[in-house]
Every structure is written in C-alpha cells, then in structure tokens.
Design an enzyme around this catalytic site. Structure first.
Site, PDB file in Angstrom:
ATOM      1  N   LYS A 155       0.829  -1.219   0.000  1.00 14.93           N
ATOM      2  CA  LYS A 155       0.000   0.000   0.000  1.00 14.93           C
ATOM      3  C   LYS A 155       0.858   1.262   0.000  1.00 14.93           C
ATOM      4  CE  LYS A 155      -2.412  -0.758   3.708  1.00 14.93           C
ATOM      5  NZ  LYS A 155      -1.783  -2.034   4.130  1.00 14.93           N
ATOM      6  N   ARG A 305      -1.667 -11.224  12.270  1.00 13.08           N
ATOM      7  CA  ARG A 305      -2.183  -9.962  11.724  1.00 13.08           C
ATOM      8  C   ARG A 305      -3.046 -10.210  10.496  1.00 13.08           C
ATOM      9  NH1 ARG A 305       3.143  -8.157  12.413  1.00 13.08           N
ATOM     10  NH2 ARG A 305       3.439  -7.856  10.167  1.00 13.08           N
TER      11      ARG A 305
END
Length: 347
Positions: A155, A305
């Site tokens: 990202k 995560r």
C-alpha cells in the site's frame, strides 16, 4: 459537454450593437437616440449635397431649404463636432446606422427572454462540473479514495505513486491523531484522554477527526487518499452515517503465503531507518551486519495480523460494494499501479 454546447448555441443569438446589450437600461435610450441622430444627419447631408449639385432649373428651393434645415438641426443637436465626410460615403453610413439602430432596438427588448434561457442552462452546466470533479461530498470537492489491503501488500508504494500522478492528499488516521493531539484541538484532547488511559479511540471520534480533515481546503481542492481507514465494520458504518461518500475503494489482494514471504524477509537498518528485503531489495554489504529482524516480521506475528485483517475486511466491503476495485498485488509495483490507474481514471 452538452450543457456547454447548449450555452454556445444560445450566446451568439443576440449580438451586442454599440454596447446596447451591456449598457444599463436608462442608458440604452440615449445610445439609440444618438445612433438615430447620426443616421438622420448622414442622410440629410447627402440629400442636401445632391440637391445643390442639380441644375438650377431642376431643383426646388423648397426642397433645398427643407433638406438643409434638417441637416443643420441634426448637426446642432449632435453633442460633438463631427469630422468631415465625403458625400459619397454619407449614404452608406446613414443606411448602416439605421440598420444598427434597428438591431440595437431588438437587442434592447430581448434581455428578459435571454436571462430565462441562461437560468435553464446553468443547472445542467453545474452538474457537468460536479461530475467532472467527482463531487460526492457536497458537489464541489475532489474525490474521496480509500486504499486497503493486508500487511505487506504494498500500500505504501502505491500511495506514493497515486500522490505523484493524481495529486491527492494522503491521509492516515495515525497522522490525523498525532496532528490533533499535538495541536491541542478539541477533538485531539478527546482522543488523548482515551490514548492516555490505554483505551481504543472510539470509531465515532475517529470519524469526526477524518471529517474535520476532509473539510480542509487542500482536500476539497485536490481530493483525498484515505489510508488505513476504515479498519473495522463499525468504522465503515460510522463513515456511511456521517455521509462520507467514497468514490473508489482500492483493495489490494495478495495470497497469505506471499505476504509471509515478504514480511519474513524484511530487515531494518536501525541507524538510517531504511527497510531492506533479503530477496526483493537486498541490502548493501557494508550494512548487513547491523540489520535487525523485527519481532513483527516473524511468521507467527504476520499470520496473526493476517487473520485479524481478514476478519475485519469481510465486514467492511459490503458498505462500499459499489466503489470497490479489486487489484492483483502480486506483480511488480509498476504493474500493480497500472491496475490502480485503471480504477481511478474512471472516476
């Protein structure tokens, strides 16, 4: 474009003669009177010259006196000294002035209907402008774009490329929190109370912080790239409730095993803060010995995560189903960015 073409058709229909169209209504009569006087003077003077040039036997003293008197009367009524004009040019000037006076008279009577036509065009033109700018947050703002994806999906790299190409303001909730707490704003003080007590900042307060940031002039002008928010379904619900209209929700998708490989290979240079990857971005030989393998980059932490991410994103996407663009994040950064531009260029 249709609104602009319609306006282009309307505008030339009523031309401006001698400034009549643009002059205030009281001045229009004076302008028309001046044009009419000039036309009368041209014609009277040319007729007088013609009669004087006739043989004495063929001309009437009464006609000569009448035309001469007309020409003198107009000259006396004219506000300034007129230049000398040849008798050959006077008839043409007179006829031109009469035609101009007639057109100006038509112009003076037309503004009311013209104004009505402009009013009909304006709303359509406004809608075109709004659509071109992506105004989903009030009609005059730049687009609101959200970028999401699992840890190590790339990202950050795509955000930099998006900022460079589209000029969007890059906003992360972490940055907003820090700026407001540091600035001592009302919202920042509220958030600080939760943070100091070790509690999570409520989604409603985060949304208020985001809304406040989105209302700033730079975001309204350039548009916004919202990174890392919403992180949970309740935050997505709060965005919808707050009327934040997302034009594009960019979702980068990468298989978990690929993400684990990316994460486990990362190494941090504690002196420079630079992050390398043993396979994809090897470090220089002279810094290898001081590199650190962070605990967050261990496989078990990465998979934990990823599990948390998947449990949240599945509840977030339904709120933005009409704006979601899924991107294959397994390629090279430039290849992924081609997919990104395909989603953003269609806004």
């Amino acid at each position: 474009s249709s609104a602009r073409s319609e306006h282009a058709k309307i505008a030339p229909e009523i031309p401006s003669f001698f400034g009549v169209e643009m002059a205030p209504r009281p001045a229009r009569g004076l302008i028309l009177l001046g044009v009419a006087c000039f036309a009368a003077w041209c014609l009277a003077t040319s007729v007088t010259s013609f009669v004087q040039a006739m043989p004495a036997s063929g001309r009437s003293s009464a006609l000569l006196g009448a035309t001469g008197a007309m020409s003198s009367a107009v000259e006396n009524a004219w506000p300034a000294t007129l230049p000398s004009l040849s008798s050959a040019a006077l008839p043409a000037l007179g006829l031109t002035a009469i035609a101009a006076a007639a057109a100006a008279l038509a112009t003076a009577s037309a503004p009311a209907s013209r104004g009505n036509r402009r009013t009909a065009v304006a709303p359509a033109q406004s809608r075109v402008t709004c659509a071109a700018r992506g105004g989903g947050r009030g009609g005059a703002d730049g687009p609101l774009v959200v970028i999401a994806g699992p840890p190590a999906a790339g990202k950050g790299t795509q955000c930099e490329k998006i900022k460079a190409k589209y000029g969007y303001v890059h906003i992360s909730t972490g940055d907003i929190l820090r700026e407001n707490v540091k600035g001592g704003t009302e919202l920042g003080l509220k958030a600080k109370g939760y943070m100091d007590s070790g509690a999570l900042v409520p989604s409603e307060l985060i949304v208020d912080l985001v809304k406040d940031r989105l209302s700033q002039p730079d975001v309204k002008e350039k548009g916004c790239l919202l990174d890392g928010f919403p992180r949970a379904p309740d935050q997505a619900q709060a965005m919808v409730d707050a009327g934040l209209n997302v034009q594009r929700f960019l979702l980068i998708k990468v298989p978990d095993d690929t993400l684990v490989e990316r994460g486990c290979g990362r190494r941090l240079d504690p002196e420079t803060g630079e992050i390398y990857h043993l396979k994809f971005r090897p470090p220089p030989e002279d810094v290898v010995d001081r590199l650190v393998h962070r605990s967050d980059d261990q496989e078990d932490k990465i998979r934990a995560r990823l599990d948390a991410y998947h449990s949240q994103i599945d509840g977030i996407l339904p709120f933005f189903k009409d704006a979601v663009v899924e991107l294959d994040g397994t390629g090279k950064p430039d290849d992924v960015f081609e997919l990104v531009t395909g989603g953003l260029d269609s806004i």
